[in-house]
Design a protein around this motif. Structure first.
Motif, mmCIF file in Angstrom:
data_model
loop_
_atom_site.group_PDB
_atom_site.id
_atom_site.type_symbol
_atom_site.label_atom_id
_atom_site.label_comp_id
_atom_site.label_asym_id
_atom_site.label_seq_id
_atom_site.Cartn_x
_atom_site.Cartn_y
_atom_site.Cartn_z
ATOM 1 N N GLY A 127 0.710 -1.304 -0.047
ATOM 2 C CA GLY A 127 0.096 0.017 -0.033
ATOM 3 C C GLY A 127 0.977 1.171 -0.081
ATOM 4 O O GLY A 127 0.103 2.507 0.119
ATOM 5 N N GLY B 46 2.348 2.206 -2.410
ATOM 6 C CA GLY B 46 2.543 3.053 -3.764
ATOM 7 C C GLY B 46 3.379 2.571 -4.562
ATOM 8 O O GLY B 46 3.712 3.245 -5.644
ATOM 9 N N LYS B 47 3.989 1.432 -4.276
ATOM 10 C CA LYS B 47 5.206 0.819 -5.076
ATOM 11 C C LYS B 47 4.638 0.550 -6.912
ATOM 12 O O LYS B 47 5.435 0.912 -7.769
ATOM 13 C CB LYS B 47 5.500 -0.565 -4.938
ATOM 14 N N SER B 48 3.490 -0.064 -6.841
ATOM 15 C CA SER B 48 2.928 -0.116 -8.139
ATOM 16 C C SER B 48 2.479 0.853 -8.962
ATOM 17 O O SER B 48 3.096 1.127 -10.354
ATOM 18 C CB SER B 48 1.520 -1.201 -8.075
ATOM 19 N N THR B 49 2.060 1.993 -8.553
ATOM 20 C CA THR B 49 1.670 3.139 -9.026
ATOM 21 C C THR B 49 3.071 3.773 -9.305
ATOM 22 O O THR B 49 3.278 4.464 -10.529
ATOM 23 C CB THR B 49 1.026 4.205 -7.829
ATOM 24 N N ALA C 193 -3.601 -2.382 -5.515
ATOM 25 C CA ALA C 193 -4.099 -3.132 -6.540
ATOM 26 C C ALA C 193 -3.072 -3.862 -7.452
ATOM 27 O O ALA C 193 -1.784 -3.779 -7.465
ATOM 28 C CB ALA C 193 -4.484 -2.198 -7.472
ATOM 29 N N ARG D 175 -3.257 -2.459 -12.882
ATOM 30 C CA ARG D 175 -3.182 -1.030 -12.903
ATOM 31 C C ARG D 175 -2.663 -0.560 -14.386
ATOM 32 O O ARG D 175 -2.943 0.558 -15.142
ATOM 33 C CB ARG D 175 -2.157 -0.576 -11.775
ATOM 34 N N GLU E 134 9.208 -5.286 -8.280
ATOM 35 C CA GLU E 134 8.557 -4.899 -7.247
ATOM 36 C C GLU E 134 8.389 -6.178 -6.072
ATOM 37 O O GLU E 134 7.619 -7.034 -6.609
ATOM 38 C CB GLU E 134 7.235 -4.272 -7.673
ATOM 39 N N ASN F 263 7.213 8.101 -0.592
ATOM 40 C CA ASN F 263 5.906 8.432 -1.438
ATOM 41 C C ASN F 263 4.715 9.035 -0.642
ATOM 42 O O ASN F 263 4.781 9.234 0.560
ATOM 43 C CB ASN F 263 5.690 7.055 -2.296
ATOM 44 N N LYS F 264 3.585 9.503 -1.344
ATOM 45 C CA LYS F 264 2.418 10.123 -0.775
ATOM 46 C C LYS F 264 2.843 11.341 0.009
ATOM 47 O O LYS F 264 2.445 11.684 1.043
ATOM 48 C CB LYS F 264 1.699 9.143 0.234
ATOM 49 N N ASP G 129 2.311 14.162 -0.692
ATOM 50 C CA ASP G 129 0.945 14.904 -0.497
ATOM 51 C C ASP G 129 0.267 14.829 0.700
ATOM 52 O O ASP G 129 -0.338 15.768 1.395
ATOM 53 C CB ASP G 129 0.012 14.896 -1.733
ATOM 54 N N ALA H 48 3.328 9.534 -6.309
ATOM 55 C CA ALA H 48 3.144 8.632 -7.325
ATOM 56 C C ALA H 48 1.836 8.894 -8.101
ATOM 57 O O ALA H 48 1.666 8.735 -9.396
ATOM 58 C CB ALA H 48 3.125 7.127 -6.951
#
Ligand SMILES: Nc1nc2c(ncn2[C@@H]2O[C@H](COP(=O)(O)OP(=O)(O)O)[C@@H](O)[C@H]2O)c(=O)[nH]1
Ligand SMILES: [Mg+2]
Length: 347
Positions: A55, A57-60, A91, A96, A144, A191-192, A194, A228
């Motif tokens: 969760g 955000g690796k895939s993103t 996800a 994705r 990943e 990441n994130k 924001d 991401a």
């Protein structure tokens, strides 16, 4: 002598690549043969490991990196070791990306590997899948993994570069320190960004890095902030990967050697265990387990007993030592009958 499949893999045929990865996932002889056939054509791809808690955000992020890589005119293969469950909120990368702009791009190959089966097998299969993508001529291989176990740490620590992804508000930087993930990071990504608290994570990582005095010739892992979902900061991440690649280029042989050593040890251990399984009489291993739990024998003697069973007598190493040591032979708990000097069977 190559098979049709390996020839098609070397041609970069996506269906052959998919088939080849399925073969190495099965961990059977066909997969091993395939790796033997393609191995001489590997060692060119640049392996990038991306690890972090579910969760984060690796895939993103990987999806964004694919875009940077394509913009740079390079091709990329992605292996997502993705134990994603409905509980982690992540996800599946394949889904994705299928939704994204990379669908139908011949320069991008994506494959998810599930964590079914034993973990050591997963690390091996992932390494072999990376070899397939490498042989297929893809310039970059992104891996990943969820950085929770030793196995995942092993996977990324043999990559050319390891990126550790953290996020604000979860305290997972502490978890990363515990899991030994900090040591393998060449780049930290918060990441994130924001979200509230990103700067505190950056400071936390910087504080823990400051405990290690980096010399002037050493690479001090940069700590980068990304978003991401919007892509903010991902261009800087790609640039930093390039900087590391240049910096470490003189060291690449060392990394490749380390990777080869780790693979050889791992394969030898697995192959030796198969040898042991094939030679031990049915039920013998379980009997030894019982005897050790019941304190009727100790684990060292149990191992010595197995060794005398499965190896020619003169080659039995002392238990615990990595190399055969002729000076400290273990007494045979169950001597192999020798026609020259018959020994009474202790049973
Ligand atoms: N707020 C915020 N959410 C993000 C960011 N990057 C990813 N996410 C979300 O985090 C969730 C998990 O992302 P995913 O890439 O599947 O994480 P993975 O499990 O590490 O692969 C998804 O809902 C993403 O949309 C980000 O920069 N900011
Ligand atoms: Mg993921």
């Amino acid at each position: 002598m190559g098979s049709v499949l390996s020839t098609r893999v070397l041609d970069g045929d996506p269906r052959a690549i998919a088939r080849a990865i399925s073969l190495v996932e099965e961990e059977g002889q066909a997969g091993r043969d395939l790796v033997s056939e393609i191995y001489s054509q590997t060692g060119r791809a640049y392996l990038i490991g991306v690890t972090g808690a579910p969760g984060t955000g690796k895939s993103t992020l990987v999806d964004r990196l694919i875009a940077e890589i394509r913009r740079a005119g390079l091709t990329v293969g992605v292996i997502a070791v993705d134990p994603t469950s409905p509980f982690t909120g992540g996800a599946v990368l394949g889904d994705r990306v299928r939704m994204s702009t990379h669908a139908g791009d011949r320069g991008v190959f994506i494959r998810s590997m599930a964590t079914r089966g034993h973990l050591g097998g997963l690390a091996r299969a992932t390494g072999d899948a990376a070899l397939v993508l490498d042989a297929a001529g893809l310039d970059i291989v992104l891996i990943e993994t969820v950085g929770v176990g030793q196995d995942e740490v092993d996977i990324v620590s043999t990559a050319d570069i390891s990126i550790v992804v953290l996020v604000p508000g979860t305290g997972d930087e502490l978890q990363a320190i515990k899991a030994g993930v900090m040591e393998i990071a060449d780049i930290f990504v918060v990441n994130k960004a924001d979200r509230e608290g990103a700067d505190r994570v950056v400071q936390g990582v910087a504080a823990s890095l400051s405990l290690h005095p980096y010399g002037p010739a050493e690479w001090t892992p940069p700590i980068l902030k990304t978003e991401a979902i919007t892509g903010a900061g991902v261009d800087a991440l790609w640039a930093t990967i390039g900087r590391f690649r240049d910096w470490a280029s003189s060291d690449r042989r060392t990394r490749l050697r380390k990777r080869s050593a780790s693979r050889l040890r791992d394969l030898l251990a697995a192959s030796f265990l198969r040898h042991v399984d094939a030679r031990l009489p049915e039920g013998e291993f379980d009997r030894l387990v019982e005897a050790v739990s019941a304190r009727e024998t100790d684990p060292y003697s149990a191992v010595a007993k197995v060794m005398t069973r499965v190896l020619p007598e003169s080659q039995v190493p002392s238990p615990g030592s990595g190399v055969p040591d002729p000076e400290s032979r273990v007494p045979d708990p169950e001597p192999v009958p020798d026609p020259q000097s018959p020994v009474p069977d202790p049973r």
